[in-house]
Design a protein around this motif. Structure first.
Motif: not given
Length: 217
Positions: A141-162
């Motif tokens: 995931m490339i961090i940018n101005r638009i997706n800052i609010h989804q950084i934590k969500e991505m960590a949680e989603w990837t953990l769920e997916r393994g």
């Protein structure tokens, strides 16, 4: 970097604007792998681009590299991973697939990648890859101005997916000469109002990393 060709008009990259007249052949790349094996031995080899899966010989290159003892990985935007392509890479010996995913929603990812429907293609590709034993997936995931609010969500989603996940900083637009003030005019560079949320997200990721979790960097 096995090709400069790409199939997405990403906002953080200009490589897709390059129209290379030719590129190294399958035989030439095998010769390069021979030289690397002779010089460095059995090391890690990553296929990047452009979009590596635009090369039809990617499975052949992977098989040859693994026959020399390399551990082979590849980057991809995952828009070309049909069932047939997934079957090819599953049998080629590819160890890790780094899948670009810049948000947990279609709006966020598609904005960064410059093309509607890209998020849905990635999700479909991941479903196909999940059905094979290898390669394993690491989301990038490339961090940018638009997706800052989804950084934590991505960590949680990837953990769920393994999956594991890597977070990449935004750079001067790939394919352009370096401008030390590039961030001032970048539409994707975080603004001051986004810094508190960014700091909070980074603190969250650091805790996962320190606990030897699924965040790679």
């Amino acid at each position: 970097s096995i090709t400069d060709r790409c199939c997405l008009p990403c906002r953080m990259c200009d490589i897709w604007k390059i129209k290379p007249s030719d590129e190294m052949s399958t035989g030439e790349w095998k010769g390069v792998f021979d030289q690397i094996a002779h010089w460095a031995g059995a090391v890690g080899l990553n296929f990047a681009g452009g979009e590596p899966f635009l090369r039809k010989d990617l499975p052949e290159l992977t098989r040859y590299a693994t026959s020399l003892g390399f551990s082979v990985t590849a980057n991809t935007n995952a828009t070309l991973l049909s069932e047939a392509r997934v079957a090819e890479i599953a049998s080629s010996g590819l160890d890790i697939l780094y899948v670009s995913l810049d948000g947990t929603t279609a709006d966020t990812h598609d904005h960064a990648r410059g093309e509607a429907g890209t998020f849905d293609k990635v999700m479909a590709a991941l479903e196909r890859v999940d059905k094979v034993e290898k390669p394993r997936v690491i989301v990038a995931m490339i961090i940018n101005r638009i997706n800052i609010h989804q950084i934590k969500e991505m960590a949680e989603w990837t953990l769920e997916r393994g999956y594991q996940v890597v977070y990449q900083p935004l750079f001067n637009t790939f394919g352009q000469s370096y401008d030390p003030n590039w961030y001032l005019s970048s539409e994707l560079f975080p603004r001051e109002e986004g810094l508190p949320a960014l700091e909070e997200a980074l603190d969250y990721l650091i805790k996962i990393k320190e606990a030897d979790g699924h965040v790679c960097n």
